[in-house]
Design a protein around this motif. Structure first.
Motif, mmCIF file in Angstrom:
data_model
loop_
_atom_site.group_PDB
_atom_site.id
_atom_site.type_symbol
_atom_site.label_atom_id
_atom_site.label_comp_id
_atom_site.label_asym_id
_atom_site.label_seq_id
_atom_site.Cartn_x
_atom_site.Cartn_y
_atom_site.Cartn_z
ATOM 1 N N ARG A 145 -0.224 -1.013 -12.568
ATOM 2 C CA ARG A 145 0.328 -0.395 -13.779
ATOM 3 C C ARG A 145 1.081 -1.403 -14.632
ATOM 4 N NH1 ARG A 145 2.119 4.666 -10.258
ATOM 5 N NH2 ARG A 145 1.796 3.017 -8.720
ATOM 6 N N CYS A 146 1.477 -2.530 -14.028
ATOM 7 C CA CYS A 146 2.190 -3.550 -14.805
ATOM 8 C C CYS A 146 1.223 -4.464 -15.546
ATOM 9 C CB CYS A 146 3.072 -4.381 -13.892
ATOM 10 S SG CYS A 146 4.274 -3.420 -12.979
ATOM 11 N N GLY A 147 -0.061 -4.336 -15.276
ATOM 12 C CA GLY A 147 -1.035 -5.156 -15.993
ATOM 13 C C GLY A 147 -1.012 -6.618 -15.619
ATOM 14 N N SER A 148 -0.824 -6.908 -14.343
ATOM 15 C CA SER A 148 -0.756 -8.313 -13.902
ATOM 16 C C SER A 148 -2.137 -8.926 -13.643
ATOM 17 C CB SER A 148 0.072 -8.411 -12.615
ATOM 18 O OG SER A 148 1.364 -7.900 -12.807
ATOM 19 N N TYR A 149 -3.189 -8.253 -14.054
ATOM 20 C CA TYR A 149 -4.550 -8.677 -13.672
ATOM 21 C C TYR A 149 -4.885 -10.142 -13.980
ATOM 22 C CZ TYR A 149 -5.360 -3.729 -12.868
ATOM 23 O OH TYR A 149 -5.270 -2.454 -12.392
ATOM 24 N N PRO A 150 -4.591 -10.653 -15.193
ATOM 25 C CA PRO A 150 -4.994 -12.056 -15.455
ATOM 26 C C PRO A 150 -4.387 -13.027 -14.441
ATOM 27 C CG PRO A 150 -4.325 -10.970 -17.489
ATOM 28 C CD PRO A 150 -3.965 -10.043 -16.367
#
Ligand code: FES
Ligand code: FES
Length: 166
Positions: A145-150
């Motif tokens: 949910r924090c969008g740490s994907y990269p």
């Protein structure tokens, strides 16, 4: 918290290996593997987000494959080998995937991180040289949910290099 107040008490004996150690317990037949790990073994690194197979935060490795431990019954894990996030560091040293997560800021709140790392561990065990696309596919069931994907993808590629250099 495991609670089946209105159900008849049906307990089963289970024996499994968790992080290299054999464990035996009598557990409620409907207790999930996630509940078993957290409540019977106090291995609270495995997180329960949705508790219905949608978020991936409860991912552990069972007999080499990543599984959602909220969708596996404790009794189904009997006789199996389970690896959790607690089983990765050894002799006080973080696993290369954990190190790469720290070095690449691959987490913010950290709630998804144990499940994410276990999915990545399963990937690197079967594919030591993954592409970005391979990494994306391996974590397509792990929601952050924090969008740490990269940074998670960057950390995974770096971890694969570290592991291959060993
Ligand atoms: S807690 Fe198991 S998939 Fe969300
Ligand atoms: S780091 Fe917060 S959910 Fe992934």
């Amino acid at each position: 918290m495991f609670s089946r107040e209105n159900e008849p008490e049906t307990r089963k004996h289970v024996t499994l290996t968790v992080n290299g150690k054999k464990v035996e317990r009598h557990i409620h037949s409907r207790m999930t593997l996630a509940e078993f790990l957290r409540e019977e073994l106090n291995l609270t690194g495995t997180k329960v987000g949705c508790n219905r197979g949608e978020c991936g935060s409860c991912t552990v490795i069972m007999d080499g494959d990543p599984v959602l431990s909220c969708t596996v019954l404790g009794v189904e894990a009997s006789g199996r080998e389970v690896l959790t996030i607690e089983g990765l560091a050894s002799e006080g040293k973080l696993h290369p995937i954990q190190e790469a997560f720290v070095e690449n800021d691959a987490l913010q709140c950290g709630y998804c991180t144990p499940g994410m790392i276990m999915s990545i561990k399963a990937l690197l065990d079967r594919n030591p040289n993954p592409t970005d696309e391979d990494v994306r596919r391996s974590i397509d069931g792990n929601l952050c949910r924090c969008g740490s994907y990269p940074n998670i993808i960057k950390a995974t590629i770096e971890a694969s290099r570290k592991i291959n250099q060993k």
